[in-house]
Design a protein around this motif. Structure first.
Motif, mmCIF file in Angstrom:
data_model
loop_
_atom_site.group_PDB
_atom_site.id
_atom_site.type_symbol
_atom_site.label_atom_id
_atom_site.label_comp_id
_atom_site.label_asym_id
_atom_site.label_seq_id
_atom_site.Cartn_x
_atom_site.Cartn_y
_atom_site.Cartn_z
ATOM 1 N N UNK A 212 -9.333 26.192 -37.124
ATOM 2 C CA UNK A 212 -10.131 24.968 -37.233
ATOM 3 C C UNK A 212 -9.899 24.143 -35.963
ATOM 4 N N UNK A 213 -10.877 24.163 -35.097
ATOM 5 C CA UNK A 213 -10.779 23.430 -33.828
ATOM 6 C C UNK A 213 -11.753 22.248 -33.841
ATOM 7 N N UNK A 214 -11.678 21.490 -34.911
ATOM 8 C CA UNK A 214 -12.598 20.368 -35.119
ATOM 9 C C UNK A 214 -12.568 19.384 -33.957
ATOM 10 N N UNK B 165 -22.585 16.236 -46.050
ATOM 11 C CA UNK B 165 -23.041 14.957 -45.514
ATOM 12 C C UNK B 165 -21.854 14.051 -45.192
ATOM 13 N N UNK B 166 -20.895 13.987 -46.108
ATOM 14 C CA UNK B 166 -19.724 13.157 -45.865
ATOM 15 C C UNK B 166 -18.871 13.665 -44.715
ATOM 16 N N UNK C 86 -17.283 12.683 -39.096
ATOM 17 C CA UNK C 86 -17.063 13.241 -37.756
ATOM 18 C C UNK C 86 -17.850 12.458 -36.706
ATOM 19 N N UNK C 87 -19.108 12.184 -37.003
ATOM 20 C CA UNK C 87 -19.931 11.426 -36.052
ATOM 21 C C UNK C 87 -19.379 10.012 -35.872
ATOM 22 N N UNK C 88 -18.914 9.419 -36.961
ATOM 23 C CA UNK C 88 -18.332 8.083 -36.864
ATOM 24 C C UNK C 88 -17.062 8.101 -36.021
ATOM 25 N N UNK D 23 -7.416 13.194 -37.290
ATOM 26 C CA UNK D 23 -7.585 13.652 -38.668
ATOM 27 C C UNK D 23 -7.313 12.516 -39.656
ATOM 28 N N UNK D 24 -6.325 11.678 -39.366
ATOM 29 C CA UNK D 24 -6.027 10.555 -40.257
ATOM 30 C C UNK D 24 -7.165 9.543 -40.255
ATOM 31 N N UNK D 25 -7.778 9.325 -39.090
ATOM 32 C CA UNK D 25 -8.911 8.389 -39.015
ATOM 33 C C UNK D 25 -10.064 8.908 -39.874
ATOM 34 N N UNK D 26 -10.347 10.189 -39.749
ATOM 35 C CA UNK D 26 -11.425 10.774 -40.561
ATOM 36 C C UNK D 26 -11.079 10.754 -42.041
ATOM 37 N N UNK D 27 -9.840 11.026 -42.376
ATOM 38 C CA UNK D 27 -9.426 11.040 -43.779
ATOM 39 C C UNK D 27 -9.636 9.670 -44.417
ATOM 40 N N UNK D 28 -9.310 8.624 -43.685
ATOM 41 C CA UNK D 28 -9.509 7.263 -44.194
ATOM 42 C C UNK D 28 -10.990 6.975 -44.398
#
Length: 244
Positions: free
Chosen positions: A63-65, A131-132, A137-139, A203-208
């Motif tokens: 996973x190279x997100x 969608x989420x 990711x875009x945000x 990853x933490x930013x996206x998780x929030x």
């Protein structure tokens, strides 16, 4: 909320992924669908090698997100995607069967009723999970957090003699074709991300962000997961009774 990182397998797990099919569940459904196609091919007197492969041995791609980040992945693969020996063998077997076989396979693929694969972004129709995942990711890419993280990483790789890839949306430097030089670039890149804790931060930013999305779509997500469970149960039954 935090993103869960597994450097050994190069996997990043975000909260929304728990509502979609896991890797193992996706492979169970793929196996069931392959068995269904195999039945169609058998009626034509043909084999379907893919159905009899060891599905449990297939491992997820790194996973190279946000870019290459796991040391083991960087050391083994650089920026190339790994391919299992089993996948190569199956592909070689199918390629050797000739164009007529492929034509029959396409016919069976189109005519055979298959179970839906409900992983993350595995369907042309965007699910509530997709969608989420895509919105967060875009945000992230538009956020100050990403800008700050990228600037720190860029400074680090430049100190290591690398340059950013201007065409990449995430943290990817310029790198040469596959080989020793690429592996050296990958090592510097990953060392910078490790020292700066870049991937955990992103990853933490996206998780929030995803936690907020979950709160606002809990009913739809729960219904989606319920459907996932039913599909996986159907697939497991088919694999156990026919392909087991």
């Amino acid at each position: 909320m935090r993103g869960q990182l597994d450097p050994a397998t190069a996997q990043i797990v975000l909260p929304l992924e728990s509502y979609a099919m896991s890797w193992g569940e996706v492979q169970t459904v793929n196996h069931a669908n392959a068995i269904a196609i195999e039945k169609c091919m058998a009626k034509k007197g043909l084999t379907f090698p893919r159905a009899s492969q060891d599905w449990s041995a297939l491992t997820p791609l790194p996973d190279r997100r946000y870019g290459l980040w796991a040391p083991a992945d960087a050391e083994a693969n650089g920026y190339e995607l790994p391919e299992s020996s089993q996948s190569k063998d199956v592909q070689a077997q199918e390629d050797a069967l000739g164009p007529d076989w492929w034509q029959d396979y396409q016919g069976c693929f189109k005519s055979t009723k298959q179970l839906p694969v409900m992983g993350v972004n595995t369907s042309p129709d965007q699910s509530v999970v997709d969608r989420g995942m895509n919105e967060s990711f875009e945000a992230l890419l538009a956020s100050d957090e990403f800008k700050s993280t990228r600037e720190k990483w860029l400074s680090c790789i430049q100190n290591g003699g690398l340059a950013a890839n201007k065409d990449a949306r995430v943290l990817v430097p310029q790198f040469p074709s596959a080989g020793e030089e690429q592996l050296k670039v990958a090592a510097i890149d990953v060392q910078c991300k490790e020292s700066l804790n870049s991937v955990q931060t992103l990853a933490d930013w996206e998780a929030t962000r995803q936690a907020e999305y979950i709160d606002g779509h809990e009913g739809d997500l729960t219904a989606y997961r319920d459907k996932v469970k039913k599909v996986v149960a159907q697939a497991q039954k088919l694999v156990t009774t026919v392909g087991g």
